[in-house]
Scaffold this active site. Structure first.
Site, PDB file in Angstrom:
ATOM      1  N   ASP A   1       0.825  -1.213   0.000  1.00 24.65           N
ATOM      2  CA  ASP A   1       0.000   0.000   0.000  1.00 24.65           C
ATOM      3  C   ASP A   1       0.857   1.260   0.000  1.00 24.65           C
ATOM      4  O   ASP A   1       2.079   1.198   0.197  1.00 24.65           O
ATOM      5  CB  ASP A   1      -0.957  -0.009   1.214  1.00 24.65           C
TER       6      ASP A   1
ATOM      7  N   ASN B   1      -7.101  -3.014  14.470  1.00 24.76           N
ATOM      8  CA  ASN B   1      -8.502  -3.280  14.117  1.00 24.76           C
ATOM      9  C   ASN B   1      -8.638  -4.494  13.185  1.00 24.76           C
ATOM     10  O   ASN B   1      -9.699  -4.721  12.612  1.00 24.76           O
ATOM     11  CB  ASN B   1      -9.134  -2.046  13.460  1.00 24.76           C
TER      12      ASN B   1
ATOM     13  N   HIS C   1      -6.959  -4.990  10.355  1.00 28.25           N
ATOM     14  CA  HIS C   1      -6.724  -4.763   8.922  1.00 28.25           C
ATOM     15  C   HIS C   1      -5.448  -5.455   8.443  1.00 28.25           C
ATOM     16  O   HIS C   1      -4.530  -5.710   9.231  1.00 28.25           O
ATOM     17  CB  HIS C   1      -6.736  -3.264   8.567  1.00 28.25           C
TER      18      HIS C   1
ATOM     19  N   GLU D   1      -9.476  -2.143   5.432  1.00 30.31           N
ATOM     20  CA  GLU D   1     -10.049  -1.873   6.743  1.00 30.31           C
ATOM     21  C   GLU D   1     -11.279  -2.765   6.986  1.00 30.31           C
ATOM     22  O   GLU D   1     -11.813  -3.362   6.037  1.00 30.31           O
ATOM     23  CB  GLU D   1     -10.453  -0.394   6.823  1.00 30.31           C
TER      24      GLU D   1
HETATM   25  P1  PGA Z   1       2.501  -1.739  12.725  1.00 29.60           P
HETATM   26  O1  PGA Z   1       1.347  -1.717  11.634  1.00 29.60           O
HETATM   27  O2  PGA Z   1       3.483  -2.761  12.265  1.00 29.60           O
HETATM   28  O3  PGA Z   1       3.077  -0.353  12.663  1.00 29.60           O
HETATM   29  O4  PGA Z   1       1.859  -2.072  14.021  1.00 29.60           O
HETATM   30  C1  PGA Z   1       0.787  -2.922  11.232  1.00 29.60           C
HETATM   31  C2  PGA Z   1      -0.315  -2.675  10.231  1.00 29.60           C
HETATM   32  O5  PGA Z   1      -0.997  -1.654  10.341  1.00 29.60           O
HETATM   33  O6  PGA Z   1      -0.495  -3.520   9.348  1.00 29.60           O
END
Ligand code: PGA
Length: 240
Positions: A67, A135, A137, A142
């Site tokens: 992304d 959450n 995702h 999302e």
């Molecule tokens: P993080 O993000 O590694 O910074 O916790 C993980 C994600 O949002 O996929």
């Protein structure tokens, strides 16, 4: 799902990194799906170490990132393009032409989604590295994202923006939209490695593994894939 619980973040990084090293040694022209965020940093450090030791080369490898934020130029310190070059690409022998990251600089974002999707559909990702959002995702898919979604322009949830605020000066600066691979793209990878570290991930990890398979927990879609390895440190595994 093959679930591996390790002691701490360092061991998690070594374990995930070793899977990528083994793949590159077996198949130097492998296609890697890559992730950004805090969790993969140690994995990338491990890959750089193994590259410096002469154990791997990325010269023939291809990469596809999950992304990219909209509204940040590639030179912005928080763009995922910048993240990948700073934390991995500039330290190894990857060929710039073999690096693929969604481009959000051009005006027509839908055309960029379509172009990235077409490129993905002509390729085959051997190993997709994933983090998981608090959450649930994956990528920036999302909660509520249909499982059959391909690369699309997504609106970041409030939770994701709050989680990522730590990288910016204020919440207002956190982008509101991004281009992300869809869940269908992610599930097309031959193998998937998801890494999660820390107590803040324990709840979403438990839902991914033991909760219902539901679009409300995007990572639960991974249970429909035949080759998923989940690597957790003790804190992330604490609610299993
Ligand atoms: P993080 O993000 O590694 O910074 O916790 C993980 C994600 O949002 O996929």
């Amino acid at each position: 799902m093959n679930i591996i619980t390790v002691k701490d973040y360092n061991e998690l990084s070594r374990t995930a990194g070793s899977l990528i090293v083994e793949l590159l040694q077996r198949k130097p022209d492998a296609t890697l799906g890559l992730a950004t965020g805090s969790t993969p940093l140690g994995t990338y450090r491990y890959l750089v170490e193994r590259y410096r030791a002469g154990d791997i080369s990325l010269k023939a490898a291809q990469t596809f990132n999950l992304d990219e934020y909209c509204g940040l130029p590639r030179c912005h310190p928080q763009s995922y393009y910048h993240f990948m070059y700073e934390n991995l690409f500039r330290h190894v022998d990857i060929q710039p032409d073999n690096v693929h990251i969604p481009c959000t600089e051009a005006g027509d974002l839908q055309a960029q989604c379509d172009a990235y999707n077409a490129l993905l559909n002509r390729s085959c990702v051997d190993l997709q590295l994933l983090g998981i959002g608090s959450n649930g995702h994956i990528g920036f898919c999302e909660p509520g994202t249909p499982f059959d979604r391909e690369t699309f322009l997504t609106r970041l949830s409030e939770q994701t923006r709050l989680d990522n605020q730590r990288f910016f000066n204020s919440l207002e600066e956190v982008p509101t939209t991004a281009i992300t691979m869809g869940i269908r793209n992610i599930l097309q990878a031959r193998s998937i490695v998801l890494i999660a570290s820390g107590r803040a991930k324990a709840e979403c990890v438990a839902q991914m593994i033991n909760g219902p398979i539901t679009e409300q927990v995007p990572a639960s879609a991974l249970r429909q894939h035949a080759d998923v390895t989940v690597i957790l440190d003790e804190e992330a595994a604490s609610l299993l």
